[in-house]
Write an enzyme that holds these catalytic residues in place. Structure first.
Site, PDB file in Angstrom:
ATOM      1  N   ARG A 110       0.717  -1.054   0.474  1.00 38.48           N
ATOM      2  CA  ARG A 110       0.138   0.182  -0.095  1.00 38.48           C
ATOM      3  C   ARG A 110       0.958   1.331  -0.188  1.00 38.48           C
ATOM      4  O   ARG A 110       2.340   1.611  -0.215  1.00 38.48           O
ATOM      5  CB  ARG A 110      -0.647  -0.321   1.587  1.00 38.48           C
ATOM      6  N   GLU A 149      -2.939   7.505   6.273  1.00 37.45           N
ATOM      7  CA  GLU A 149      -1.552   7.180   6.481  1.00 37.45           C
ATOM      8  C   GLU A 149      -1.088   7.783   5.312  1.00 37.45           C
ATOM      9  O   GLU A 149       0.169   6.723   5.466  1.00 37.45           O
ATOM     10  CB  GLU A 149      -1.281   5.952   7.145  1.00 37.45           C
ATOM     11  N   CYS A 156      10.893   9.015  -8.891  1.00 34.60           N
ATOM     12  CA  CYS A 156      10.610   8.578 -10.053  1.00 34.60           C
ATOM     13  C   CYS A 156      11.090   9.803 -11.005  1.00 34.60           C
ATOM     14  O   CYS A 156      11.162  10.734  -9.795  1.00 34.60           O
ATOM     15  CB  CYS A 156       8.930   8.279 -10.433  1.00 34.60           C
ATOM     16  N   CYS A 159       8.366  12.549 -10.961  1.00 33.37           N
ATOM     17  CA  CYS A 159       8.507  13.146  -9.089  1.00 33.37           C
ATOM     18  C   CYS A 159       9.845  14.469  -9.195  1.00 33.37           C
ATOM     19  O   CYS A 159       9.701  15.857  -8.777  1.00 33.37           O
ATOM     20  CB  CYS A 159       8.745  12.723  -7.965  1.00 33.37           C
ATOM     21  N   GLU A 305      -6.943   5.761  15.283  1.00 36.88           N
ATOM     22  CA  GLU A 305      -7.150   4.423  15.107  1.00 36.88           C
ATOM     23  C   GLU A 305      -6.341   4.343  16.830  1.00 36.88           C
ATOM     24  O   GLU A 305      -5.778   4.570  16.652  1.00 36.88           O
ATOM     25  CB  GLU A 305      -6.583   3.394  14.007  1.00 36.88           C
ATOM     26  N   GLU A 353      -1.542  -8.372   8.766  1.00 32.64           N
ATOM     27  CA  GLU A 353      -2.328  -8.014   9.942  1.00 32.64           C
ATOM     28  C   GLU A 353      -3.558  -8.536  10.691  1.00 32.64           C
ATOM     29  O   GLU A 353      -4.360  -8.606  11.760  1.00 32.64           O
ATOM     30  CB  GLU A 353      -3.304  -6.446  10.210  1.00 32.64           C
ATOM     31  N   LYS A 354      -3.329 -10.166  10.451  1.00 30.76           N
ATOM     32  CA  LYS A 354      -3.811 -10.523  10.572  1.00 30.76           C
ATOM     33  C   LYS A 354      -4.117 -11.315  12.126  1.00 30.76           C
ATOM     34  O   LYS A 354      -5.122 -11.686  13.265  1.00 30.76           O
ATOM     35  CB  LYS A 354      -4.255 -12.314  10.542  1.00 30.76           C
ATOM     36  N   PHE A 355      -2.628 -10.318  12.549  1.00 33.92           N
ATOM     37  CA  PHE A 355      -2.110 -11.092  13.963  1.00 33.92           C
ATOM     38  C   PHE A 355      -2.731  -9.431  15.112  1.00 33.92           C
ATOM     39  O   PHE A 355      -2.272  -9.461  16.250  1.00 33.92           O
ATOM     40  CB  PHE A 355      -1.148 -11.678  14.614  1.00 33.92           C
ATOM     41  N   HIS A 356      -2.706  -8.838  14.354  1.00 33.84           N
ATOM     42  CA  HIS A 356      -3.638  -6.985  14.923  1.00 33.84           C
ATOM     43  C   HIS A 356      -5.123  -6.950  15.463  1.00 33.84           C
ATOM     44  O   HIS A 356      -5.713  -7.440  14.825  1.00 33.84           O
ATOM     45  CB  HIS A 356      -3.727  -5.987  14.308  1.00 33.84           C
TER      46      HIS A 356
END
Length: 669
Positions: A110, A149, A156, A159, A305, A353-356
């Site tokens: 992301r 975020e 590049c 930019c 969050e 993020e499965k253990f978040h």
């Protein structure tokens, strides 16, 4: 305003699109039991909303919005633009970023879009507009959450070209650029605009944290922050065409280095941020981050969050201990938040993020410790809403925080790699936190007249207008604290000649001839006027008095006897200059003296670990007592005989708070 937020929002990131529909109904019941009243939705749904360049599909999102509206939720609706869809990266590979090493990325992760990509700008703004057109009239959509975020840097060709335009607009001529960036050094003089290249590992970069030419690298930080801000503004303006009432925000990240949040704050309706302290983060450090977020607009903020239990991405993801999440949440409210929101409401089944942590764990039941704590807090926030909303925070102490200084100080090569900006700010914030003295974190161009005392640690870069504003503040009776590594360079990181601390030399009444850097194992000592001594480290300024008086002198090394801490009368005020990093006890003793001279008092004297904070309305003060220490603490006098807003009980003289206990009282002014 038809969409005024009239309650403390309590909820968080909710992703029903990741679950079968039979789970949705179950979620609604569980959330109701937890007193959850809001949901942040659609944060990463771009690929589903726009499966191809020509096609949009809002059918599932329609169901989600309809379900939450019927349940009377306040909806925080995200624009989904934090990660581009695969079709976009495939058809327009230039939309992906080029990293510091010069590698052009493929589809994945992301924050993966170049902020100066016309493709990204076109489609992100178009999606925001379509969402606002479709859902902007829904009275339950109280807040728009743009992207997610924001962060990172792209190097590049897009930019690079945009940077040349930015530089030309700022400086006007190449002569001005060469002078600002000191391009005579190493014979780097520029003769054409297209000779300007992005300062990454292929050019001026020396690792991600150092650079051969600070001038260009600091300007690239400014440019990158501005570029990403333009992305935010494009989506914000697209939303505003269809929704004139809901607040628009994006979630910030405390003292995150890459973006100048004071500049961003001017474009945001309300500040929101994501708070993720580690297992060993000091409560005072978290308080400072809250104060910084509140200080961006000098107004209440949103906690967008936090985790109800544990993170997943830190090296050691400890569980929050029983009562800790509640105490941290109420600390957030105490320092200016009007919302408490979690990532996430239901724990993800896969990916990174499965253990978040989440309100609903993988067990899928309400019968968990975490759920019971979330439920308790939700009930308490319902009681507090009428008291808290509309209240503000005030302070007589301002601590200067400046992103240009952040970048410049950490780019500078010398005198020591241990000079880290946020760590230095916290070293001075700590005293005020420990003594329950309210603090506002303020920008370099704040209205200084609102404060009795301004502390400006490591004010390395002195930008236009800063010297004059601080001089006027002191001349008018204010007290100013400066430290080592202050008054060194201008906005392009070129040194002010004539002796440190440059523009502050006359006001401080000292001349710093040399700066000694101490390695981690080295220390010196400072002997104060009363004969006491304290250890010092990091750097030692070798100073000469030019009107100031010495409050303490070095006790060791060849500069023993030279002043280390000074006091100077200037106009009707005073300037203190601290030439070395004093150990905490010595720093505390010095600041007790300074605060006495500035007539600054704490809200209450308490045992270590007991935090006292205050919010105010026109008629009342709302005091918070939070025990983050290991020992039981007796409440200060102001709480005795008052009704605890959380429990309804009257607080007695012998009332004590155990670790993570909290009480809140409302007192008439």
């Amino acid at each position: 305003m038809g969409k005024k937020i009239s309650r403390i929002l309590y909820g968080g990131d909710y992703n029903p699109n990741q679950w079968p529909r039979e789970i949705w109904k179950e979620d609604m019941q569980i959330f109701r039991d937890a007193h959850i009243n809001s949901a942040t939705i659609n944060v990463f749904s771009w690929a589903k909303l726009q499966p191809s360049e020509e096609t949009y599909d809002f059918s599932e999102l329609d169901e989600i919005v309809d379900m939450l509206s019927k349940e009377d939720y306040d909806i925080v609706l995200a624009t989904s633009t934090g990660a581009v869809p695969a079709w976009m990266a495939k058809k327009y590979p230039e939309v992906e970023r080029t990293d510091y090493e010069g590698r052009h990325h493929k589809f994945g992760q992301r924050h993966n879009a170049c902020p100066n990509s016309p493709v990204f700008q076109k489609y992100s703004a178009a999606l925001a507009a379509k969402l606002a057109e479709r859902y902007g009239s829904n009275p339950h959509v109280k807040c728009w959450h743009v992207n997610n975020e924001y962060g990172g840097t792209c190097y590049c060709e897009n930019c690079e070209k945009a940077f040349r335009v930015w530089v030309r607009k700022k400086y006007g001529t190449l002569d001005a650029v060469n002078k600002a960036w000191n391009m005579e050094f190493w014979g780097h003089t520029l003769y054409d605009w297209d000779e300007i290249v992005a300062p990454n590992a292929l050019s001026e970069g020396i690792g991600t944290e150092k650079t051969a030419f600070a001038g260009i690298s600091i300007d690239y930080k400014r440019f990158n922050s501005d570029s990403i801000l333009e992305n935010y503004k494009l989506e914000r303006d697209a939303i505003r065409r269809f929704d004139s009432e809901a607040v628009i925000t994006t979630n910030l990240m405390g003292s995150y280095k890459e973006l100048d949040y004071f500049k961003w704050a001017k474009e945001m309706d309300v500040i929101s941020w994501d708070n993720y302290p580690a297992y060993d983060t000091q409560p005072g450090y978290t308080a400072m981050q809250h104060d910084l977020m509140r200080g961006l607009k000098d107004a209440p903020f949103m906690l967008m969050e936090q985790t109800p239990s544990q993170q997943n991405w830190q090296p050691y993801n400890s569980l929050k201990r029983p009562g800790q999440m509640r105490a941290q949440s109420l600390q957030t409210i105490a320092h200016g938040a009007d919302t408490i929101q979690f990532f996430q409401l239901r724990r993800s089944v896969g990916a990174c993020e499965k253990f978040h942590g989440a309100v609903i764990s993988h067990a899928g039941t309400e019968n968990t410790r975490v759920f019971r704590e979330v439920q308790q807090l939700g009930g308490e926030l319902e009681k507090l809403g009428d008291v808290i909303l509309g209240s503000r925070s005030s302070a007589e102490v301002g601590v200067v925080f400046d992103w240009d200084n952040y970048w410049a100080l950490e780019y500078t090569s010398g005198p020591t790699v241990d000079l880290m900006y946020v760590k230095q700010i916290y070293a001075y914030y700590q005293y005020f936190y420990q003594h329950n003295i309210p603090v506002n974190m303020i920008p370099f161009d704040a209205d200084f007249s609102k404060y009795k005392l301004i502390v400006a640690p490591v004010l390395y870069m002195v930008k236009e207008g800063m010297k004059e504003a601080l001089e006027k503040f002191v001349q008018d009776g204010g007290v100013l604290v400066l430290t080592y590594m202050s008054g060194i360079a201008d906005q392009s990181d070129n040194v002010y000649l004539g002796g440190y601390p440059g523009p502050f030399r006359e006001m401080a009444g000292v001349w710093v001839e040399e700066i000694d850097a101490l390695s981690p194992e080295q220390t010196n000592r400072v002997r104060f006027a009363d004969g006491s001594t304290g250890s010092c480290s990091l750097v030692c300024d070798l100073m000469h008095l030019e009107g100031a008086k010495s409050l303490g002198e070095y006790a060791e090394d060849f500069y023993a006897g030279m002043p280390a801490v000074t006091e100077n009368c200037y106009g009707n005020g005073k300037v203190y200059y601290i030439g070395t990093l004093l150990e905490e006890s010595a720093r505390g003793k010095l600041f007790s003296y300074i605060c006495g001279n500035a007539q600054i008092k704490g809200l209450a004297e308490t045992a270590p670990g007991l935090e006292i904070t205050c919010r105010e309305t026109e008629t009342h003060k709302i005091y918070f007592a939070l025990n983050f220490g290991d020992e039981e603490c007796r409440l200060p006098e102001m709480f005795r005989g008052q009704k605890d807003l959380l429990t309804g009980s009257v607080l007695a003289e012998d009332t004590v708070l155990k670790k993570f206990d909290v009480c809140i009282v409302q007192v008439e002014k």
